[in-house]
Write an enzyme that holds these catalytic residues in place. Sequence first.
Site, PDB file in Angstrom:
ATOM      1  N   PRO A  31      11.843 -32.382  24.164  1.00 18.46           N
ATOM      2  CG  PRO A  31      11.202 -32.422  21.918  1.00 18.46           C
ATOM      3  CD  PRO A  31      11.088 -33.198  23.196  1.00 18.46           C
ATOM      4  CG  ASP A  38      19.674 -28.471  31.114  1.00 22.21           C
ATOM      5  OD1 ASP A  38      18.878 -28.363  30.160  1.00 22.21           O
ATOM      6  OD2 ASP A  38      20.182 -29.553  31.463  1.00 22.21           O
ATOM      7  CE  LYS A  62      26.572 -28.991  31.681  1.00 25.35           C
ATOM      8  NZ  LYS A  62      26.913 -30.350  31.295  1.00 25.35           N
ATOM      9  CG  MET A 101      25.164 -30.417  20.958  1.00 23.68           C
ATOM     10  SD  MET A 101      26.185 -31.155  22.230  1.00 23.68           S
ATOM     11  CE  MET A 101      26.209 -32.851  21.706  1.00 23.68           C
TER      12      MET A 101
HETATM   13  C1  LIG Z   1      23.605 -31.622  24.688  1.00 23.41           C
HETATM   14  S1  LIG Z   1      22.561 -32.098  23.381  1.00 23.41           S
HETATM   15  C2  LIG Z   1      21.303 -32.856  24.326  1.00 23.41           C
HETATM   16  C3  LIG Z   1      20.333 -33.658  23.504  1.00 23.41           C
HETATM   17  C4  LIG Z   1      19.226 -34.276  24.357  1.00 23.41           C
HETATM   18  N1  LIG Z   1      19.770 -35.202  25.284  1.00 23.41           N
HETATM   19  C5  LIG Z   1      18.155 -34.952  23.491  1.00 23.41           C
HETATM   20  O1  LIG Z   1      17.989 -36.166  23.558  1.00 23.41           O
HETATM   21  O2  LIG Z   1      17.459 -34.224  22.782  1.00 23.41           O
HETATM   22  C6  LIG Z   1      21.858 -30.545  22.958  1.00 23.41           C
HETATM   23  C7  LIG Z   1      21.453 -30.486  21.489  1.00 23.41           C
HETATM   24  O3  LIG Z   1      20.200 -31.135  21.311  1.00 23.41           O
HETATM   25  C8  LIG Z   1      19.507 -30.492  20.257  1.00 23.41           C
HETATM   26  N2  LIG Z   1      18.238 -29.972  20.786  1.00 23.41           N
HETATM   27  C9  LIG Z   1      17.800 -30.010  22.048  1.00 23.41           C
HETATM   28  N3  LIG Z   1      16.559 -29.474  22.155  1.00 23.41           N
HETATM   29  C10 LIG Z   1      16.231 -29.092  20.904  1.00 23.41           C
HETATM   30  C11 LIG Z   1      15.079 -28.476  20.334  1.00 23.41           C
HETATM   31  N4  LIG Z   1      14.006 -28.147  21.075  1.00 23.41           N
HETATM   32  N5  LIG Z   1      15.084 -28.224  18.998  1.00 23.41           N
HETATM   33  C12 LIG Z   1      16.135 -28.557  18.219  1.00 23.41           C
HETATM   34  N6  LIG Z   1      17.245 -29.150  18.716  1.00 23.41           N
HETATM   35  C13 LIG Z   1      17.287 -29.407  20.024  1.00 23.41           C
HETATM   36  C14 LIG Z   1      20.389 -29.382  19.746  1.00 23.41           C
HETATM   37  O4  LIG Z   1      21.158 -29.898  18.671  1.00 23.41           O
HETATM   38  C15 LIG Z   1      21.247 -29.106  20.958  1.00 23.41           C
HETATM   39  O5  LIG Z   1      22.473 -28.498  20.592  1.00 23.41           O
END
Ligand SMILES: C[S@@+](CC[C@H](N)C(=O)[O-])C[C@H]1O[C@@H](n2cnc3c(N)ncnc32)[C@H](O)[C@@H]1O
Length: 260
Positions: A18, A41, A63, A178
């Site tokens: 993350p 990304d 994106k 999301m």
């Molecule tokens: C397209 S989804 C991808 C999720 C990713 N595949 C995962 O396993 O974390 C993107 C969403 O993941 C969450 N997200 C990703 N990175 C984050 C972070 N560092 N802190 C909080 N939410 C995060 C948010 O809800 C964001 O809108």
Amino acid sequence: MSAGATPVGRVILVGGGPGDPDLLTVGGLRALREANVVLYDHLAPLSCLEETRPGTVLIDVGKLPRGHQTAQAEINALLIRHALAGAEVVRFKGGDPFVLGRGSEEWLACAEAGIPIRVIPGVSSAIAGPELAGIPLTHRGLTQNFSVVSGHVGPEHPSSTVNWDALAKSSGTIVILMGVAHLADICAGLIRRGLDADTPAAVVARAATPDQQVVRGTVATLPGLAAVAGIEPPALTVIGAVVGLNLGPAVPPNPATTKD
Ligand SMILES: C[S@@+](CC[C@H](N)C(=O)[O-])C[C@H]1O[C@@H](n2cnc3c(N)ncnc32)[C@H](O)[C@@H]1O
């Protein structure tokens, strides 16, 4: 392959975790170091790009919500084109490639084009985000299950395939990715479907980064509190009794092992 033809390269989907470079797996780091081309990304831990070899082609396929958007078809085409030219291609993503990302679509596109492909799992924000805010997703004697759902559309939207009725009655932890734009609709929809309005809930934004922000409330109060706090993506919401657990203060990271 005919004599003299360039051998096909391959594609590796790498889950970057993350945001904190320390959460990238050893295998993911090795793949980055061996890549010729990296498509990344904004959700990937970008400082890890410094681990690539000189000459590695780095391509931003971000994106950004309400910002620059690279079409998925364009990303797939880039992966295939570079692999067909013989490159070792890494698709470097935040979190885990197969959790509410589009890693499986990238896999299918490459497989259909005859490109060898593999995935290196990453630490999903869905699990690490709550955890880094001191919220376990399960806790013995309190909660035995959790669900991770997409909140890119709200519960009343015709294109939502989530069974929100079942979710409201699941007695487990609900993690919404999301879901910033539709947080109010989601919380109201869950209450309307039977979730207790006093259920503890939290938003964790930019988890695992120096800017991590946590807002706590109940499923009824959280949308207003998050709006006042100016919460923006990337952020996740966690709803359930586990949010009400007080684990006590975390031991600070060991300065001897923690990078700046
Ligand atoms: C397209 S989804 C991808 C999720 C990713 N595949 C995962 O396993 O974390 C993107 C969403 O993941 C969450 N997200 C990703 N990175 C984050 C972070 N560092 N802190 C909080 N939410 C995060 C948010 O809800 C964001 O809108």
